[in-house]
Design an enzyme around this catalytic site. Structure first.
Site, PDB file in Angstrom:
ATOM      1  N   HIS A   1      -6.809  37.038 -42.280  1.00  0.00           N
ATOM      2  CA  HIS A   1      -6.466  37.875 -41.122  1.00  0.00           C
ATOM      3  C   HIS A   1      -6.011  37.008 -39.940  1.00  0.00           C
ATOM      4  CE1 HIS A   1      -7.501  41.801 -42.783  1.00  0.00           C
ATOM      5  NE2 HIS A   1      -8.442  41.164 -43.449  1.00  0.00           N
TER       6      HIS A   1
ATOM      7  N   ASP B   1      -2.707  35.537 -40.350  1.00  0.00           N
ATOM      8  CA  ASP B   1      -1.231  35.440 -40.421  1.00  0.00           C
ATOM      9  C   ASP B   1      -0.543  36.322 -39.384  1.00  0.00           C
ATOM     10  OD1 ASP B   1      -1.751  37.815 -41.890  1.00  0.00           O
ATOM     11  OD2 ASP B   1      -0.437  37.273 -43.571  1.00  0.00           O
TER      12      ASP B   1
ATOM     13  N   GLY C   1      -5.206  46.402 -56.645  1.00  0.00           N
ATOM     14  CA  GLY C   1      -6.322  46.592 -55.708  1.00  0.00           C
ATOM     15  C   GLY C   1      -7.355  45.491 -55.781  1.00  0.00           C
TER      16      GLY C   1
ATOM     17  N   GLY D   1      -6.922  42.552 -54.424  1.00  0.00           N
ATOM     18  CA  GLY D   1      -6.708  41.622 -53.314  1.00  0.00           C
ATOM     19  C   GLY D   1      -5.931  40.395 -53.746  1.00  0.00           C
TER      20      GLY D   1
ATOM     21  N   ASP E   1       1.505  36.577 -48.034  1.00  0.00           N
ATOM     22  CA  ASP E   1       1.567  36.879 -49.468  1.00  0.00           C
ATOM     23  C   ASP E   1       2.963  36.623 -50.037  1.00  0.00           C
ATOM     24  OD1 ASP E   1      -0.965  37.732 -48.833  1.00  0.00           O
ATOM     25  OD2 ASP E   1      -0.503  39.870 -48.980  1.00  0.00           O
TER      26      ASP E   1
HETATM   27  C1  GLA Z   1      -3.344  41.102 -46.814  1.00  0.00           C
HETATM   28  C2  GLA Z   1      -2.023  40.987 -46.065  1.00  0.00           C
HETATM   29  C3  GLA Z   1      -1.795  39.551 -45.596  1.00  0.00           C
HETATM   30  C4  GLA Z   1      -3.015  39.011 -44.830  1.00  0.00           C
HETATM   31  C5  GLA Z   1      -4.297  39.281 -45.611  1.00  0.00           C
HETATM   32  C6  GLA Z   1      -5.525  38.904 -44.834  1.00  0.00           C
HETATM   33  O1  GLA Z   1      -3.266  40.369 -48.004  1.00  0.00           O
HETATM   34  O2  GLA Z   1      -0.959  41.394 -46.877  1.00  0.00           O
HETATM   35  O3  GLA Z   1      -0.622  39.490 -44.803  1.00  0.00           O
HETATM   36  O4  GLA Z   1      -3.081  39.555 -43.551  1.00  0.00           O
HETATM   37  O5  GLA Z   1      -4.409  40.626 -46.017  1.00  0.00           O
HETATM   38  O6  GLA Z   1      -5.576  37.547 -44.582  1.00  0.00           O
END
Ligand code: GLA
Length: 330
Positions: free
Chosen positions: A17, A19, A88, A90, A138
């Site tokens: 969190h 970026d 889902g 992550g 990502d």
């Molecule tokens: C998700 C978002 C990323 C980043 C993460 C948390 O994966 O797509 O851009 O903010 O959450 O680090």
């Protein structure tokens, strides 16, 4: 004639969190990814052979819309997707989908775009068409991944540097199997809270904040940016104790200050700390379910996996190496 393109999912070693707050991240591309097979067709159509994110067509259409916004009009194609990235979990199944689409469509129009611009295009697709106000991490890592390496990215300047992961460290991904429904809306809420905190602190983004002014969200982001820099130094020095402490501090901050963890993630991190060979463990990605990333002494991988499985039978464990970035495979 069929062409095929592959794009990986990711884990993030540290820098969560941060970026969308112009901060630092340290993601790694993984061996799980999405492959798209492309053939000329009468009309544009997309199909999938495997489970895909809900409303997955929107991700493809979002990329197409961003191409058009740049004056690029791909010919009609049949795009067929197959993915090994669990949904889902992550692990950025959506970025893998967007990036593989972008590579296919760019090739179809014969344009070679710098990878960072492709990452931006995909991020904009997700923000504008899917409606998740995500950062660039990502898509960046799906395109810039390198075998055996993590990438340290400064999300403000977009400068990046490869950070080798010692060969005797293994990555074990532990998927809770849970996905909380509010994940998307909570994500956008956090982003808004960060913007508000920055405004209250008189800075353009939390990257520039030095004091948290009593905001738990700001406290997380300030501390997390510092931890990424310290983690990069610890990784370079092969200081495994420091790496583990920083990962634990990151998880605690995401749990207590940023409030994006959940019971299942906390349990997995607590259990991992009791397993042989563990170097560090924390939640990875957006949170509210999904996975933890565990760095483990390579020679003890099997013992670690067996012990964690025993303590948390509900978790799905996968070992992955750091993989290369998205590419044409045929
Ligand atoms: C998700 C978002 C990323 C980043 C993460 C948390 O994966 O797509 O851009 O903010 O959450 O680090």
């Amino acid at each position: 004639m069929t062409k095929r393109f592959w794009a990986p999912g990711r884990v993030n070693l540290i820098g969560e969190h941060t970026d969308y707050n112009d901060g630092y991240v340290m993601p790694v591309a993984i061996e799980l990814g999405t492959t798209v097979s492309v053939t000329p067709a009468e009309t544009m159509r997309y199909t999938t052979a495997t489970a895909a994110p809900a409303g997955w067509e929107k991700y493809v259409e979002g990329v197409l819309a961003q191409m058009r916004a740049r004056g690029l009009e791909p010919p009609p194609l049949a795009l067929h997707f197959e993915s090994t990235v669990p949904l889902g979990a992550g692990l950025s199944s959506s970025a893998a989908l967007e990036v593989s689409t972008a590579l296919a469509l760019l090739e179809a129009v014969g344009v070679e775009m710098p990878l960072m611009d492709v990452a931006r295009l995909c991020q904009q697709a997700e923000v504008e068409t899917v409606g998740l106000g995500c950062g660039i991490m990502d898509m960046f890592i799906s395109l810039h991944g390198r075998e055996g390496q993590a990438m340290l990215l400064d999300c403000r300047t977009l400068e990046y540097k490869a950070a080798p992961i010692p060969a005797d460290i293994a990555m074990v991904i532990a998927d809770t199997g849970v996905r909380h429904e509010l994940a998307g809306s909570e994500y956008n809420t956090r982003k808004r809270e960060c913007a508000e905190a920055a405004r209250a602190l008189g800075v353009s983004s939390l990257r520039d904040a030095v004091e948290d002014g009593g905001s738990k969200r700001a406290r997380h982001v300030i501390g997390e940016n510092r931890r990424v820099v310290e983690f990069a130094a610890a990784l370079a020095a092969n200081d495994r104790a420091a790496m583990g402490e920083l990962m634990a501090a990151s998880h605690a901050s995401l749990r207590d200050d940023y409030e994006v963890s959940c019971r299942e993630l906390d349990e997995l991190v607590e259990c991992a700390a009791r397993c042989p060979g563990v170097i560090g463990s924390r939640m990875t990605g957006g949170g509210f379910g999904g996975s933890t990333i565990n760095l483990v002494e390579e020679r003890q991988t099997d013992e670690f996996v067996a012990a964690l499985k025993d303590l948390c039978p509900g978790a799905r464990l996968r070992v992955s190496r750091a993989s290369g970035g998205a590419r044409r495979i045929q």
